[in-house]
Design an enzyme around this catalytic site. Structure first.
Site, PDB file in Angstrom:
ATOM      1  N   HIS A 101      -2.298  10.375 -15.686  1.00  0.00           N
ATOM      2  CA  HIS A 101      -2.356  11.639 -14.933  1.00  0.00           C
ATOM      3  C   HIS A 101      -2.268  12.756 -15.972  1.00  0.00           C
ATOM      4  O   HIS A 101      -1.612  12.582 -17.004  1.00  0.00           O
ATOM      5  CB  HIS A 101      -1.134  11.835 -14.029  1.00  0.00           C
ATOM      6  N   ASP A 104       1.168  13.322 -17.414  1.00  0.00           N
ATOM      7  CA  ASP A 104       1.761  12.232 -18.206  1.00  0.00           C
ATOM      8  C   ASP A 104       1.579  12.448 -19.697  1.00  0.00           C
ATOM      9  O   ASP A 104       2.356  11.933 -20.494  1.00  0.00           O
ATOM     10  CB  ASP A 104       1.088  10.881 -17.895  1.00  0.00           C
ATOM     11  N   GLU A 232      -7.314   6.033  -3.727  1.00  0.00           N
ATOM     12  CA  GLU A 232      -6.335   4.936  -3.741  1.00  0.00           C
ATOM     13  C   GLU A 232      -5.534   4.961  -2.437  1.00  0.00           C
ATOM     14  O   GLU A 232      -4.659   5.811  -2.254  1.00  0.00           O
ATOM     15  CB  GLU A 232      -5.409   5.095  -4.951  1.00  0.00           C
ATOM     16  N   GLU A 268      -4.268  -1.049  -4.545  1.00  0.00           N
ATOM     17  CA  GLU A 268      -3.003  -1.436  -5.184  1.00  0.00           C
ATOM     18  C   GLU A 268      -2.331  -2.521  -4.354  1.00  0.00           C
ATOM     19  O   GLU A 268      -2.165  -2.387  -3.135  1.00  0.00           O
ATOM     20  CB  GLU A 268      -2.089  -0.209  -5.312  1.00  0.00           C
ATOM     21  N   ASP A 307       7.660   0.965  -2.620  1.00  0.00           N
ATOM     22  CA  ASP A 307       6.707   0.681  -3.688  1.00  0.00           C
ATOM     23  C   ASP A 307       7.489   0.367  -4.962  1.00  0.00           C
ATOM     24  O   ASP A 307       7.683   1.235  -5.800  1.00  0.00           O
ATOM     25  CB  ASP A 307       5.844   1.951  -3.851  1.00  0.00           C
ATOM     26  N   ASP A 309       6.660  -1.446  -7.438  1.00  0.00           N
ATOM     27  CA  ASP A 309       5.789  -1.436  -8.628  1.00  0.00           C
ATOM     28  C   ASP A 309       6.228  -2.434  -9.694  1.00  0.00           C
ATOM     29  O   ASP A 309       6.298  -2.095 -10.875  1.00  0.00           O
ATOM     30  CB  ASP A 309       5.737  -0.022  -9.247  1.00  0.00           C
ATOM     31  N   ASP A 339      -0.290  -0.768 -12.644  1.00  0.00           N
ATOM     32  CA  ASP A 339       0.509   0.332 -12.101  1.00  0.00           C
ATOM     33  C   ASP A 339       1.882  -0.282 -11.815  1.00  0.00           C
ATOM     34  O   ASP A 339       2.303  -0.420 -10.671  1.00  0.00           O
ATOM     35  CB  ASP A 339      -0.153   0.882 -10.837  1.00  0.00           C
TER      36      ASP A 339
HETATM   37  C1  XLS Z   1       1.706   5.627  -6.306  1.00  0.00           C
HETATM   38  C2  XLS Z   1       0.383   5.391  -6.850  1.00  0.00           C
HETATM   39  C3  XLS Z   1       0.066   6.167  -8.130  1.00  0.00           C
HETATM   40  C4  XLS Z   1      -1.413   6.175  -8.370  1.00  0.00           C
HETATM   41  C5  XLS Z   1      -1.886   7.221  -9.321  1.00  0.00           C
HETATM   42  O1  XLS Z   1       2.193   4.906  -5.454  1.00  0.00           O
HETATM   43  O2  XLS Z   1       0.214   4.028  -7.042  1.00  0.00           O
HETATM   44  O3  XLS Z   1       0.764   5.622  -9.205  1.00  0.00           O
HETATM   45  O4  XLS Z   1      -1.866   4.950  -8.830  1.00  0.00           O
HETATM   46  O5  XLS Z   1      -1.615   8.496  -8.890  1.00  0.00           O
HETATM   47 NI    NI Z   2      -1.389   3.107  -8.002  1.00  0.00          NI
HETATM   48 NI    NI Z   3       1.801   2.782  -5.950  1.00  0.00          NI
END
Ligand code: XLS
Ligand code: NI
Ligand code: NI
Length: 439
Positions: A101, A104, A232, A268, A307, A309, A339
């Site tokens: 991003h 970042d 996304e 995702e 989430d 991740d 991610d």
């Molecule tokens: C958040 C999203 C983010 C996107 C990019 O849940 O996964 O990380 O991939 O903005």
């Molecule tokens: Ni993402």
């Molecule tokens: Ni995410």
């Protein structure tokens, strides 16, 4: 500038039997799978935000990671240190792509002019780093959710000034992605949704989101960017309800605003879980709608509903996902972006290596299993046989008829169709045996 990963090795393939934990067991980038190099099938990317932006904070506590670039303010020097560390990790992992991003990679800035200058400086440095390290950009994006101005949304904000700020960030991030040779540009609408309908005009917000996306597509063509624009999907978090809920919702949204040939999806794994779907369901739905684009690889936690991740570690789940990806013809501009983030207690540089190695090997092993299933042919043969009636005499007979004519055929033939086994357990057994046999 000292190398954050100084005492850590470059990760290489050492085979499934190695005891070396800082090596790949399954990811052998030059190995041919279905006639294509593994690296070209999977197109792995490391993301900036989880590995370098996030300090290890959560809603109850501050950062735990003590990374050097988090020691003071996020000024130009700190941002440069962070970018150098990121490329050092890409080298250690020997993965071809990365994602970021705008915020970042750059120093913090308060006003719009300062923001644009700080971002431009970062992009110049990324261009130099890409060339020096031989790494490529899978996708760029703009962070339209972190700053307080976006609390009520970006493209869907009730305030047109916020819409315009978002336009400035996306214009610059899209042009930067183009300049850096990025393969895709992503829009994740973290705050494009609502908290309560009591204060929300859904119709206006959807129209503004549709318009914003059309403007992005128009600008892409104006500047000659040939990468793919990706949405996304995510059903919720941070907002209670997000407009890009899941792949099917996005497909309908794109059709409504006439963008179905211009925009694809970045799927995702953890977002599929949050939407109540399997990962492979989202991929199959995207492929069936002609909008499959790219993957954000991670996983959630079966015991909680947010989430998390985490790095993927289920070969079973990824095998089913990869079967769908291979059936869809594989990636064109997309790839597997991690991610994913290490846990808050995983505070050392080596933990970033362990996280990625585990994720890479899980996906690589799943690719081998998925390819074996396709080469084996029994799944595809069963599916073809299951639908064969549509190519037989009766299927062809009713193909062009209207409802009444089809009904009359049913009556005339005195039809009494019998249930046939879907053989689900047999098919699941084939998958399990194939995964077990993969080397
Ligand atoms: C958040 C999203 C983010 C996107 C990019 O849940 O996964 O990380 O991939 O903005
Ligand atoms: Ni993402
Ligand atoms: Ni995410």
């Amino acid at each position: 500038m000292s190398d954050y990963f100084a005492d850590l090795p470059r990760i290489a393939y050492a085979g499934p039997d190695t005891r070396d934990e800082l090596a790949y067991r399954w990811y052998d980038k030059d190995r041919l799978v279905l006639g294509k190099r593994m690296e070209d099938h999977l197109r792995f990317a490391v993301c900036f935000w989880h590995s370098f932006g996030w300090p290890g904070s959560d809603v109850f506590g501050t950062g735990t990671f003590r990374r050097p670039w988090h020691a003071g303010a996020n000024d130009a020097a700190a941002a440069a240190t962070k970018r150098a560390a990121a490329f050092a990790l890409f080298d250690r992992l020997d993965l071809p792509f990365y994602c970021f991003h705008d915020v970042d990679v750059m120093a913090e800035a308060s006003d719009i002019g300062g923001f644009r200058r700080a971002f431009a400086e970062a992009v110049g440095d990324l261009e130099r780093l890409q060339a020096a390290h031989g790494r490529r950009l899978l996708w760029g994006t703009a962070n339209l959710f972190g700053h307080p101005r976006y609390a009520a949304g970006a493209a869907t904000s009730p305030d047109p000034e916020v819409f315009a700020w978002a336009a400035s960030q996306v214009r610059d991030a899209l042009e930067a992605t183009h300049r850096l040779g990025g393969a895709n540009y992503v829009l994740w609408g973290g705050r494009e949704g609502y908290e309560t309908l009591l204060n929300t005009d859904v119709r206006r917000e959807l129209d503004n989101l549709g318009r914003f996306l059309s403007l992005v597509v128009e600008h892409k063509h104006r500047i000659g960017f040939t990468g793919t624009i990706l949405i996304e999907p995510k059903p919720m978090e941070p907002t209670k309800h997000q407009y890009d809920f899941d792949v099917a919702t996005v497909a309908a949204f794109l059709q409504r605003y006439g963008l179905e040939r211009e925009v694809k999806v970045n799927i995702e794994a953890n977002h599929a879980t949050l939407a109540g779907h399997t990962f492979e369901h989202e991929i199959a739905t995207a492929a069936a709608s002609g909008i499959f684009g790219s993957i954000d690889a991670n996983r959630g936690d079966p015991q909680n509903g947010w989430d998390t991740d985490q790095f993927p570690n289920s070969v079973e789940e990824l095998t089913l996902a990869l079967v769908e990806i291979l059936r869809a013809g594989g990636f064109t501009t997309g790839g597997f972006n991690f991610d994913a983030k290490v846990r808050r207690q995983s505070v050392d540089a080596v933990d970033l290596l362990h996280g990625h190695i585990g994720g890479v090997d899980t996906v690589a092993r799943a690719l081998l299993a998925a390819a074996a299933l396709i080469e084996d042919g029994r799944l595809d043969a069963f599916k073809a046989e299951r639908y064969a009636g549509w190519d037989g005499p009766f299927g062809r007979e009713i193909a062009g008829l209207d409802l009444a004519a089809i009904a009359q055929r049913a009556v005339d033939h005195g039809l009494a169709p019998q249930p046939r086994s879907g053989r689900q357990e047999r098919l699941e057994g084939i998958v399990a045996a194939t995964i077990a046999g993969v080397r």
